[in-house]
Structure formats: C-alpha cells, structure tokens
Scaffold this motif. Structure first.
Motif, PDB file in Angstrom:
ATOM      1  N   ASN A 146      42.706  75.422   8.146  1.00 22.91           N
ATOM      2  CA  ASN A 146      43.394  75.913   9.343  1.00 22.91           C
ATOM      3  C   ASN A 146      42.557  75.776  10.608  1.00 22.91           C
ATOM      4  N   GLY A 147      41.465  75.009  10.521  1.00 19.51           N
ATOM      5  CA  GLY A 147      40.638  74.760  11.691  1.00 19.51           C
ATOM      6  C   GLY A 147      41.071  73.498  12.409  1.00 19.51           C
ATOM      7  N   VAL A 148      40.095  72.730  12.856  1.00 19.66           N
ATOM      8  CA  VAL A 148      40.410  71.557  13.675  1.00 19.66           C
ATOM      9  C   VAL A 148      41.298  70.558  12.942  1.00 19.66           C
ATOM     10  N   ALA A 149      41.156  70.463  11.623  1.00 17.30           N
ATOM     11  CA  ALA A 149      41.979  69.509  10.863  1.00 17.30           C
ATOM     12  C   ALA A 149      43.467  69.791  11.029  1.00 17.30           C
ATOM     13  N   SER A 150      43.807  71.059  11.241  1.00 14.56           N
ATOM     14  CA  SER A 150      45.220  71.443  11.331  1.00 14.56           C
ATOM     15  C   SER A 150      45.868  71.047  12.648  1.00 14.56           C
ATOM     16  N   ILE A 151      45.080  70.692  13.670  1.00 17.09           N
ATOM     17  CA  ILE A 151      45.670  70.358  14.970  1.00 17.09           C
ATOM     18  C   ILE A 151      45.466  68.900  15.360  1.00 17.09           C
ATOM     19  N   LEU A 152      44.840  68.106  14.514  1.00 17.32           N
ATOM     20  CA  LEU A 152      44.570  66.717  14.883  1.00 17.32           C
ATOM     21  C   LEU A 152      45.855  65.964  15.224  1.00 17.32           C
ATOM     22  N   LYS A 153      46.916  66.248  14.482  1.00 18.15           N
ATOM     23  CA  LYS A 153      48.191  65.577  14.755  1.00 18.15           C
ATOM     24  C   LYS A 153      48.743  65.974  16.124  1.00 18.15           C
ATOM     25  N   ASP A 154      48.457  67.186  16.568  1.00 16.26           N
ATOM     26  CA  ASP A 154      48.925  67.652  17.882  1.00 16.26           C
ATOM     27  C   ASP A 154      48.115  67.036  19.020  1.00 16.26           C
ATOM     28  N   LEU A 155      46.881  66.697  18.737  1.00 12.64           N
ATOM     29  CA  LEU A 155      46.018  66.153  19.787  1.00 12.64           C
ATOM     30  C   LEU A 155      46.347  64.697  20.099  1.00 12.64           C
ATOM     31  N   GLY A 156      46.937  63.997  19.163  1.00 11.05           N
ATOM     32  CA  GLY A 156      47.242  62.589  19.378  1.00 11.05           C
ATOM     33  C   GLY A 156      46.041  61.702  19.109  1.00 11.05           C
ATOM     34  N   LYS A 157      46.107  60.473  19.623  1.00 12.34           N
ATOM     35  CA  LYS A 157      45.054  59.497  19.361  1.00 12.34           C
ATOM     36  C   LYS A 157      43.770  59.890  20.094  1.00 12.34           C
ATOM     37  N   ILE A 158      42.683  59.983  19.339  1.00  8.45           N
ATOM     38  CA  ILE A 158      41.367  60.304  19.901  1.00  8.45           C
ATOM     39  C   ILE A 158      40.468  59.081  19.727  1.00  8.45           C
ATOM     40  N   ASP A 159      39.802  58.681  20.802  1.00 14.33           N
ATOM     41  CA  ASP A 159      38.900  57.531  20.734  1.00 14.33           C
ATOM     42  C   ASP A 159      37.458  57.944  20.496  1.00 14.33           C
ATOM     43  N   LEU A 160      37.103  59.154  20.909  1.00 17.16           N
ATOM     44  CA  LEU A 160      35.740  59.669  20.712  1.00 17.16           C
ATOM     45  C   LEU A 160      35.782  61.180  20.769  1.00 17.16           C
ATOM     46  N   ALA A 161      35.044  61.828  19.865  1.00 16.87           N
ATOM     47  CA  ALA A 161      34.865  63.277  19.938  1.00 16.87           C
ATOM     48  C   ALA A 161      33.391  63.585  20.167  1.00 16.87           C
ATOM     49  N   ILE A 162      33.141  64.464  21.116  1.00 17.21           N
ATOM     50  CA  ILE A 162      31.805  65.027  21.309  1.00 17.21           C
ATOM     51  C   ILE A 162      31.851  66.422  20.708  1.00 17.21           C
ATOM     52  N   VAL A 163      31.162  66.593  19.592  1.00 11.56           N
ATOM     53  CA  VAL A 163      31.202  67.841  18.835  1.00 11.56           C
ATOM     54  C   VAL A 163      30.018  68.697  19.247  1.00 11.56           C
ATOM     55  N   GLY A 164      30.302  69.879  19.720  1.00 15.03           N
ATOM     56  CA  GLY A 164      29.261  70.772  20.217  1.00 15.03           C
ATOM     57  C   GLY A 164      28.640  71.604  19.115  1.00 15.03           C
ATOM     58  N   GLU A 165      27.414  71.278  18.778  1.00 17.89           N
ATOM     59  CA  GLU A 165      26.604  72.029  17.816  1.00 17.89           C
ATOM     60  C   GLU A 165      25.169  72.019  18.340  1.00 17.89           C
ATOM     61  N   PRO A 166      24.342  72.984  17.913  1.00 22.12           N
ATOM     62  CA  PRO A 166      22.963  73.021  18.419  1.00 22.12           C
ATOM     63  C   PRO A 166      22.124  71.861  17.906  1.00 22.12           C
ATOM     64  N   THR A 167      21.761  70.946  18.805  1.00 16.87           N
ATOM     65  CA  THR A 167      20.965  69.761  18.445  1.00 16.87           C
ATOM     66  C   THR A 167      19.782  69.559  19.384  1.00 16.87           C
ATOM     67  N   LEU A 168      19.443  70.586  20.174  1.00 20.83           N
ATOM     68  CA  LEU A 168      18.405  70.443  21.201  1.00 20.83           C
ATOM     69  C   LEU A 168      18.798  69.377  22.228  1.00 20.83           C
ATOM     70  N   MET A 169      20.109  69.144  22.374  1.00 20.47           N
ATOM     71  CA  MET A 169      20.687  68.133  23.265  1.00 20.47           C
ATOM     72  C   MET A 169      20.235  66.723  22.892  1.00 20.47           C
ATOM     73  N   ASP A 170      19.836  66.533  21.648  1.00 19.29           N
ATOM     74  CA  ASP A 170      19.650  65.191  21.116  1.00 19.29           C
ATOM     75  C   ASP A 170      20.967  64.748  20.501  1.00 19.29           C
ATOM     76  N   MET A 171      21.054  63.456  20.168  1.00 14.60           N
ATOM     77  CA  MET A 171      22.300  62.898  19.665  1.00 14.60           C
ATOM     78  C   MET A 171      22.250  62.736  18.149  1.00 14.60           C
ATOM     79  N   ALA A 172      23.090  63.474  17.449  1.00 18.65           N
ATOM     80  CA  ALA A 172      23.264  63.241  16.024  1.00 18.65           C
ATOM     81  C   ALA A 172      24.270  62.103  15.879  1.00 18.65           C
ATOM     82  N   VAL A 173      23.747  60.892  15.679  1.00 13.96           N
ATOM     83  CA  VAL A 173      24.608  59.711  15.599  1.00 13.96           C
ATOM     84  C   VAL A 173      25.136  59.496  14.183  1.00 13.96           C
TER      85      VAL A 173
END
Length: 359
Positions: A146-173
């Motif tokens: 019931n989290g983000v997976a449940s609304i992906l169809k409502d969001l439509g086509k996504i080309d890129l997601a920036i997911v906010g998690e603590p990474t010291l502002m480094d990029m988890a690629v």
C-alpha cells in the motif's frame, strides 16, 4: 516544534518546522494516517491540493506538458518503531548543538522535507525541460503493497525518480535487492538407534555448504557479489527419530548483475533441495554511468556508490537514483538526528541537481 536561528535560509527554516511536526506525529508503517494529514495540511496552506490514495500523497508541477519527460521526487513518511535504548524522547523534536533529534529525522524525514522544498522551488516554473511529481509515500520500511507501488499507475509514465534517503548527498547509482528463500531438504525417517532412513539434516548441510562456496559468474560494478546468508534452520521432532525434513531460510541480497528471477533459478539449479522464493518483487537497481542525472551530480561533486540497503527504488520499474541528506548509519538507531546544516545543504543540493537537467 523546534526553532533554529535566523542565519539559516527561509527554506531551511520552513523545512525544519515541518520536520519537527512530522517527528512529533507517530508514523509507524501502516499507521501513517496522521502524519499524511500533516503533509497534506502543509501543501494545502500553500494553496496546493495534493492527490491522496491511502496514506500516499502526490503533487504535479503547475505547467504540465505531456510532451516532456517526468521526474518523480519521492521519499517516505513512515518510520520504524523506536529502539529501546533512546535517551531522548523519540517523539519530541529537539535541536541540540545544531542537530535536530527525533524518530524519523534522518530516515527519511530530512530527505523528504528537502525534496518538498526543491519541488516548491520549481513547481511554478514555466520553462522546465521536464515535469515534476512530488510524492510522500507510506510503508517504505516494510516494502508494503500500500506504499508507493500502489500509486505508480496513478502517476503515469516516469522517466526518472530521485528517491530521498540519507546518503550524505552522495549518489547511490545502484542498490541491492532482496529475495528470501524457503528451502527444504527431504530425507527418510527412521530410528536413530539403527542404520535406517536418510537424515535430512546431513543432506541440508551438504547443500548449504555448496551454496556457501558458490560464486555467481557475474559481479556488479558498484554492488559487488551477490550476498547469500542462511539465517534460519529447523528440523527434527525428537532425539531418537532420524528427521525426514530440514527447512532453512536463505537471505539473498541481489545485485543489478542478475534479475531476481535469474538469481532464484541459478540457486534452484545449484541445490538438491526445494527452493521457494517468498517474493521476487524487491529488485536491485542500477543506473547507467552516462545518465544525465549522474553526470549532473558528478559536476556538483557528488560521489557515486552502490547502496546495500533497500528503499522504494526496489519497487520502481524505471530509472532511479537515491540521494539525500543525512547518514544511513544513523537510520534505525537510538537518538536519531540530522544536522540543520545537512538540511540546508540537502535543499540546495536537490535544487542544483535539478537545475538545467535534461533527460
């Protein structure tokens, strides 16, 4: 709510005030109704009307253009339960020596409020080369349906997601996925005093040793080898009966070198036991090193790395990158905190990352 001195920017002041309100609202996974209402009220007070489904909220940028690519800004509003070793009140936001303490401050309230400020910064801009969606979602800590997976169809086509998690502002690629395997070695029961039966425990030990020493052929550039760990084992009914079944559980941390389906098949083919995955939905992710957001992050001095921890990236079937203020090492720990300076840098970092980004 905690207050900070006026040397910080108005965006930071507002982000800290909101984060303080989030900390002081219980938001355990599957119990996010009240904290979702706090986020809803924040946007409503700005004249915005977020969409809501369950405990998930999202907003679309004002000047939407179907011809443009879409970037999703996403972080979660739920928290784990506080550790018993807290010395501070986990539900009281306190600023001490430039740090904001409280449950969820670091994971992932800090990234969430910083992403929200970045969205507000750009949401009225007419000449953006992309559309923006800001989503504050639930059940991340349990990878819930019931989290983000449940609304992906409502969001439509996504080309890129920036997911906010603590990474010291480094990029988890890249980020490891997860598969939990229920395995069973089958034998033949018999009396322990006689040379009867086929001991399922001995059979399981042979197969476990085989798994322990097995190395997958391919290895991820950023995540390294797939990690497989036997974490539970169960067998036998009484001391004098040769067990005809030995069940064990394998925790498999998958990488972008193989899909979860491929990983399960390789292990199933390797071992002479029944192998049943509980789920294959929590996939690993990996982003091309030539992706525009990676290049943009590098130009800002952001380092690249592979993340061993799961996030909502695992549920997103499109390009994703994980970036945010705070430190993953503080997540789920007692007396969790995030620095006020980290919040200010996080807001600036997100805004700069999105500036002139072309997909």
């Amino acid at each position: 709510m905690s207050k900070i001195d006026d040397s910080y920017s108005p965006k930071t002041q507002e982000a800290v005030a909101l984060l303080s309100a989030l900390i002081e609202t219980q938001s355990f996974s599957r119990e996010e109704d009240e904290v979702a209402a706090v986020v809803d009220l924040f946007f409503t007070n700005k004249g915005l009307n977020p969409f809501r489904s369950g405990n998930n909220l999202w907003l679309k940028s004002k000047h939407w253009d179907e011809a443009k690519p879409t970037i999703l800004l996403n972080s979660h509003i739920d928290t784990v339960k506080p550790a018993s070793s807290y010395t501070l009140d986990p539900f009281k936001a306190q600023v001490i020596d430039g740090k904001l303490y409280g449950l969820g401050s670091n994971d992932a309230g800090g990234p969430l409020v910083c992403l929200m400020q970045a969205f507000l910064h750009y949401q009225d801009q007419e000449d953006l080369p992309y559309n923006l969606i800001m989503a504050a979602t639930s059940e991340e800590e349990i990878s819930g349906a019931n989290g983000v997976a449940s609304i992906l169809k409502d969001l439509g086509k996504i080309d890129l997601a920036i997911v906010g998690e603590p990474t010291l502002m480094d990029m988890a690629v890249a980020e490891k996925g997860l598969v939990v395997l229920d395995c069973e070695a089958k034998g033949v029961s018999g009396h322990a005093a006689r040379d009867e039966g086929e001991n399922a425990i001995y059979k399981a030990l042979i197969e476990i040793d085989k798994l322990k020493n097995f190395q997958f052929e391919k290895e991820s550039a950023y995540l390294g080898p797939i990690k497989k760990t036997v974490t539970l084992i169960e067998a036998g009914t009484q001391h004098n009966v040769v067990p005809d079944s030995c069940k064990f559980v394998v925790d498999v941390r998958t990488t972008d070198a193989y899909s979860n389906t491929e990983t399960v098949k390789i292990i199933d083919d390797l071992m002479d036991v029944t192998v049943t995955p509980r789920s294959i939905r929590l996939n690993s992710s990996g982003l091309s090193q030539d992706h525009p957001v990676v290049k943009r992050g590098e130009s800002l001095g952001m380092k690249k790395y592979g993340s061993p921890t799961l996030s909502d990236q695992a549920l997103m079937p499109f390009d994703t990158i994980k970036i945010g203020p705070g430190d993953s090492a503080r997540s789920h720990t007692a007396d969790e905190y995030i620095g006020i300076d980290e919040i200010e840098a996080g807001i600036k970092g997100y805004i700069e990352l999105l500036k002139d980004l072309k997909l």
